[in-house]
Each structure stands twice: as C-alpha cells, then as structure tokens.
Design an enzyme around this catalytic site. Structure first.
Site: not given
Ligand code: TGC
Ligand code: FAD
Length: 402
Positions: A257, A381, A383
């Site tokens: 990410l 990626e 929120t």
């Molecule tokens: P936390 O306890 O903070 O961390 C767990 C372990 O991970 C390490 N870590 C990282 N390492 C590398 N890069 C980072 N950015 C890292 N952030 C944390 C951390 O040091 C720890 O390591 P270790 O060795 O101690 O185990 O984890 P948490 O469960 O409290 O969650 C942290 C949080 C909320 C920041 C994280 O889970 C998060 O970023 N949530 C957002 C999820 C997200 O971004 N999903 C994206 C899905 S993919 C997508 O959306 C593709 S869109 C594609 C397109 O462009 O079309």
């Molecule tokens: P939720 O996690 O349910 O969050 C809902 C709301 O609650 C948000 O406003 C959020 O900010 C808020 N919230 C959640 N937790 C907290 C907190 N601790 N404190 C305060 N506010 C909070 N994922 C993949 O793995 N691979 C992909 O290729 C991919 N592609 C995508 C393409 C599209 C078009 C979209 C829309 C999404 C895609 N995603 C993908 C998923 C994307 O990464 C998730 O939608 C995103 O991480 C948010 O998760 P959620 O939608 O379940 O929202």
C-alpha cells in the site's frame, strides 16, 4: 474554438495545457520528461477520445492493458531483468499523473498492477515466482489484481477472515475479497489470508484454479471505466510454491500500500490539472454581463486558489519522490501526501465544476467524471480519515484506531 452548444461526447474541448507555476519541470530529468511526453501522447490519442463513452457504458477497454505494457507503464521501477523499466520513483509518479489526467480508472489499473501485484512479487517472491510472473505482467500479457479488503473488513484488514490451511503438499484457501480493482479481468491475484496460527500470508492465485471465481460489481457511480469486483475462494488448492516465502504479518500488504498510495499522491494531481485546465479556458471564453467570467474577482479567486493548491501538491509529491528514491520516505509521509493530494483534487474538481455552471455537469467536459472518480480515490488505499489517524498516530505516538 469551442462552441457553446452540446458537442459530441468523444472529444476534449480544450488542448491540455497543465500548470507549472513553480517551474517544477526544472526538477525533472530528461528521462522523466521523455516518459511524460510518451504517456501524455498516448492518453491524448488512446484514452481521451473514448473515455467519456466508456464511463457512460460502464466499460473498461481491455486494449489499454497491452498498450500500457508497450509504453512501459507497468512496473517502471522494477529492474529490467524482470521486464520492468528500471526507472526511479519520480518517473513512476510522473506516469501516474499523466494517466490520471486521462481517468482515475486508467491510473488505478496501472497502479494496482505495478504497486500491488508486481511490487509484492518482486519484493517478497521467490526467484521462481519472479521469473514466472513479472515479465508477463510488465508486457501486459498478464493482468493482476490485489485482494486485501473483505466484506467485513475494510479499514481494519488485520481482522481478515480469509484463511489458508496446510494440507501437506498444498494450502487450501477459503474466503472472499470485495471491491477488487481488475478482479474479473485478472489472470492472477495477489491474495492475503491468515494461516492456522492467525498469521497473514501472501500468495499468487491463478484464475483457472478450481474453486476460484471473480464476479464483477455493477452499478457504480464512480470509476465507471474500471472493473471492480469480488474474489471468491471455495477450497482453492494453492501450491506451496505460490506462497511468498519470507513475508509474514500485516506489514506485507501494508508495504504494498505504501507504493500504491505514493502513486496516487502523484496521480490525483493529473485529475486536478485537467479540471483546472478546463475551468481556466472555459472562464476566458464564456461571457456573462458582457465580460468573460474570468474577469470577475470571485472567479479569479477560485482559479488562483486552485493553481496554488495544485502547486503545493506538486511540490509535496516531488519531495516525497526524492525521499522515496533515497529509501527515506516513511509510511506516515506517504499517508500525508495521499490524503492531502486526493482531497485537493476533489476540491479542485468541485470548484472547477462550478466555474462551468450547467455545462460542468455534462460529459462534454471531463470534470464531473473526475469528481465522481475521486470519490473512490479518497476512499480506497485507506480512507481520508484513516490517513489522518496515521498522521495523528505518528505525531502524538498514540494509536487511535482501536
Ligand atoms: P498496526 O498494528 O499499526 O501494524 C501492523 C504491522 O504492520 C506495520 N505497518 C506497516 N508496515 C509497512 N507500511 C505501513 N504503512 C505500515 N503500517 C503498519 C506495523 O509496524 C506492524 O508491524 P509489526 O512487525 O509490528 O507486526 O496495524 P493496525 O491493525 O492497527 O492497522 C493499521 C492501519 C489502520 C493503518 C492499516 O491497517 C491501514 O492502513 N488500513 C487501511 C486499509 C487500506 O488501506 N486498504 C487498502 C486496500 S487495497 C486498495 O484499496 C486498492 S485500491 C486500488 C486502486 O488504485 O484501484
Ligand atoms: P470502512 O472501513 O467500513 O469505513 C467506513 C467509514 O468509517 C469510513 O469513512 C472510514 O474512514 C471510517 N472509519 C473506519 N475505521 C475508523 C476509525 N478507526 N476511526 C475513524 N473512522 C473510521 N481493496 C482491495 O483490497 N483491493 C482493491 O483493488 C481495491 N480496489 C477498490 C476499488 C474501488 C473502486 C473501491 C471503492 C475500493 C477498493 N478497495 C480495494 C477497497 C478499499 O480499500 C476500501 O473500500 C477502503 O479501505 C475502506 O474500507 P470500507 O469501504 O470497508 O470502509
């Protein structure tokens, strides 16, 4: 000259002339400029004429994949021995900016492919995995997707429910992923699931394997020119050699990410520039009260604020690129840049849309499409809120997620 009547939907009314208010061009190398020019030409030629219609029809043009491969837009920072272009991270950023000027869907395809599929295979994969998959991914002969998000786990991927069970000769994969870019068109998926000890593992899953399906999600009002869908795993046999050997835990997917969020920080600037370019030129041509609307102070304020915000975002992205090239960019810095630049682009789209009045809601101009796309970009990626919490955690030392 653009005529103020509904025009055909398949062309841009204005030539693309992006702002460079702080001479950022001087900070780019010749290689960066050559790459930028090649991608810009391709977007003008291949994307702009069809993208409005594609968005209307909810259609992704699969020919883009091969063309992006030929352009070197897949894996620009992956070494040439694996089919990449061996360029730096600023080149990657410049490519993302140009692609997102065309549409966030095109940038999404390229950033998922590069940062979420090629990057983990290159960084965590065995030599055999790299040789098997990377050249085909680089050329666009193979398309990849990335499965982290699940129906019950979005912002909190650590709670994922997908599981692998060790069956001796192979693993058995069960679970579901949701909101996955490129899902139904992908040949391979990089999938994250927990093992029997609850440890997150990553693996490459091939689309032909029994028990794996990837239905498309329809009815989106955003990223309509991109494929989004599910990944469903029902007792899928994953050979042990397809699991990444070394990386264990949530930091594996989070490292991917970092790379994708970095690309988005650059990409969003392209969407913002396209909106600004359109709004500026429209405001100079459109007359009300016997004057171009650009002559009114309120419109100039909007345009001045937009170009200022774009310039700040460019400088942030460029500095982040330098840090990334030196291996010094922190995850929190990347979060700040993704968060700021996407919010900036969304605000620019909203302000630019207003400058066009009613014409701004039509598909004759790219602004409304960018605005709707950016509603996804600000969510995926991580929120906007999650990135603010990452910054908050970094500056206070207090983790506010739980
Ligand atoms: P936390 O306890 O903070 O961390 C767990 C372990 O991970 C390490 N870590 C990282 N390492 C590398 N890069 C980072 N950015 C890292 N952030 C944390 C951390 O040091 C720890 O390591 P270790 O060795 O101690 O185990 O984890 P948490 O469960 O409290 O969650 C942290 C949080 C909320 C920041 C994280 O889970 C998060 O970023 N949530 C957002 C999820 C997200 O971004 N999903 C994206 C899905 S993919 C997508 O959306 C593709 S869109 C594609 C397109 O462009 O079309
Ligand atoms: P939720 O996690 O349910 O969050 C809902 C709301 O609650 C948000 O406003 C959020 O900010 C808020 N919230 C959640 N937790 C907290 C907190 N601790 N404190 C305060 N506010 C909070 N994922 C993949 O793995 N691979 C992909 O290729 C991919 N592609 C995508 C393409 C599209 C078009 C979209 C829309 C999404 C895609 N995603 C993908 C998923 C994307 O990464 C998730 O939608 C995103 O991480 C948010 O998760 P959620 O939608 O379940 O929202």
């Amino acid at each position: 000259m653009f005529i103020f009547a509904p025009t055909k939907n398949n062309n841009m009314p204005y030539p693309y002339n992006p702002p460079d208010y702080f001479q950022i061009d001087e900070l780019l190398s010749e290689e960066h400029k050559i790459v930028r020019s090649a991608i810009r030409d391709w977007v003008n030629r291949s994307v702009v004429p069809v993208i409005d219609q594609a968005a209307h029809e909810h259609k992704f043009h699969e020919r883009f994949i091969k063309e992006l491969g030929e352009l070197g837009a897949f894996g620009p920072f992956i070494p040439t021995e694996y089919g990449g272009a061996g360029m730096d991270h600023i080149a990657y950023g410049v490519i993302m900016t140009e692609l997102e000027r065309g549409d966030s869907a095109i940038r999404s395809t390229a950033s998922v492919h590069t940062s979420l599929v090629m990057y983990p295979i290159f960084t965590f994969g065995s030599e055999e995995q790299k040789r098997k998959y990377l050249p085909g991914l680089a050329s666009g002969d193979l398309i990849g997707c990335f499965g982290l998000t699940e129906p019950n786990q979005g912002s909190d991927p650590g709670g994922m429910e997908a599981k692998i069970k060790d069956m001796g000769g192979h693993y058995l994969l069960n679970g579901a992923k949701m909101w996955i870019t490129n899902s139904s068109i992908a040949d391979i998926a990089v999938v994250w699931a927990k093992d029997e000890n609850g440890i997150v593992r990553g693996m490459v899953v091939e689309k032909e394997w029994t028990g794996f399906s990837a239905p498309e999600t329809h009815n989106k009002w955003s990223l309509r020119a991109s494929v989004t869908g599910e990944l469903v795993f029902d007792d899928v046999k994953v050979p042990k050699e397809n699991v990444f050997p070394e990386i264990k835990g949530l930091k594996g997917p989070l490292m991917c990410l970092n790379s994708a969020r970095y690309g988005i920080a650059w990409g969003a600037i392209g969407a913002a520039m396209d909106c600004y370019n359109t709004a500026l030129q429209y405001s100079l041509e459109r007359k009300q009260f016997n004057k171009p609307i650009a002559a009114f102070q309120l419109q100039q304020k909007k345009l001045a604020e937009i170009v200022t915000e774009i310039t700040k975002a460019q400088l942030l992205a460029w500095r982040l690129g330098k840090l990334k090239n030196e291996g010094k960019a922190t995850p929190a810095q990347i979060s700040m840049a993704k968060c700021n630049n996407v919010e900036m682009a969304l605000n620019v789209a909203r302000e630019s849309r207003q400058i066009l009045g009613a014409m701004g809601i039509t598909g004759d101009f790219p602004i409304m499409r960018h605005m709707m796309n950016l509603e996804s970009v600000i969510t995926y990626e991580g929120t906007h809120d999650i990135h603010l919490l990452i910054t908050g955690s970094d500056i206070t030392g207090i983790h506010a997620f739980e």
